[in-house]
Design a protein around this motif. Structure first.
Motif, PDB file in Angstrom:
ATOM      1  N   ASN A  36       1.208  -1.335   0.244  1.00 39.92           N
ATOM      2  CA  ASN A  36      -0.306  -0.408  -0.049  1.00 39.92           C
ATOM      3  C   ASN A  36       0.993   1.153  -0.238  1.00 39.92           C
ATOM      4  OD1 ASN A  36      -2.125   2.360   0.050  1.00 39.92           O
ATOM      5  ND2 ASN A  36      -3.024   0.811   1.952  1.00 39.92           N
ATOM      6  N   ILE A  46       0.001   3.626   0.861  1.00 39.97           N
ATOM      7  CA  ILE A  46       0.342   4.857   2.044  1.00 39.97           C
ATOM      8  C   ILE A  46       1.094   4.332   2.967  1.00 39.97           C
ATOM      9  CG2 ILE A  46      -1.130   5.936   3.452  1.00 39.97           C
ATOM     10  CD1 ILE A  46      -3.357   6.133   1.521  1.00 39.97           C
ATOM     11  N   ILE A 101      -0.064   9.817  -4.795  1.00 39.81           N
ATOM     12  CA  ILE A 101      -0.684   9.039  -4.358  1.00 39.81           C
ATOM     13  C   ILE A 101      -1.913   9.042  -4.756  1.00 39.81           C
ATOM     14  CG2 ILE A 101      -1.927   7.706  -2.516  1.00 39.81           C
ATOM     15  CD1 ILE A 101       1.238   8.271  -0.734  1.00 39.81           C
ATOM     16  N   TYR A 127      -4.701   7.271  -7.451  1.00 43.73           N
ATOM     17  CA  TYR A 127      -5.787   6.107  -6.862  1.00 43.73           C
ATOM     18  C   TYR A 127      -7.139   6.936  -7.842  1.00 43.73           C
ATOM     19  CZ  TYR A 127      -9.888   5.163  -4.190  1.00 43.73           C
ATOM     20  OH  TYR A 127     -10.882   4.558  -3.901  1.00 43.73           O
ATOM     21  N   THR A 133      -4.069   2.035  -4.026  1.00 45.72           N
ATOM     22  CA  THR A 133      -2.949   2.379  -3.354  1.00 45.72           C
ATOM     23  C   THR A 133      -2.463   1.274  -3.773  1.00 45.72           C
ATOM     24  OG1 THR A 133      -4.050   1.722  -1.068  1.00 45.72           O
ATOM     25  CG2 THR A 133      -4.104   3.838  -2.313  1.00 45.72           C
TER      26      THR A 133
END
Length: 109
Positions: free
Chosen positions: A36, A38, A89, A93, A99
């Protein structure tokens, strides 16, 4: 007048070194194992904060404020990184609705 602050004298320097090493190791493991974007981004920030803890503790231990200037610049670079990284990001997305960094290969032409 170079006196070590009372808090630093009560906690040995090795504890700060072990703590910052553990934080940095957690960040590296997170960057290498997560998919991921993030979470990877947060792990990079964790590594930067580990370096900040180390520099601040060494600066206080030596009663020298020069390392704290580096901490200030690291925080400024981290703030700029947050702005650019979160913008990237958000745009990925919007394009692929995920992500997951493995799906970024779909953005190649």
């Amino acid at each position: 007048m170079n006196q070590i602050p009372e808090v630093i004298r009560t906690i040995p320097l090795e504890y700060y070194l072990f703590f910052s090493t553990a934080l940095f190791a957690i960040g590296v493991i997170g960057v290498l194992t997560r998919r991921n974007a993030i979470v990877i981004f947060m792990c990079v920030e964790l590594m930067l904060n580990a370096v900040n803890v180390l520099l601040t503790s060494l600066s206080a231990y030596r009663a020298d404020a020069s390392a704290q200037a580096f901490v200030f610049f690291i925080m400024a670079v981290a703030a700029a990184e947050v702005c650019v990284g979160l913008a990237i990001i958000v745009m990925t997305y919007r394009n692929i609705r995920s992500t997951d960094v493995q799906l970024l290969n779909y953005l190649k032409w």
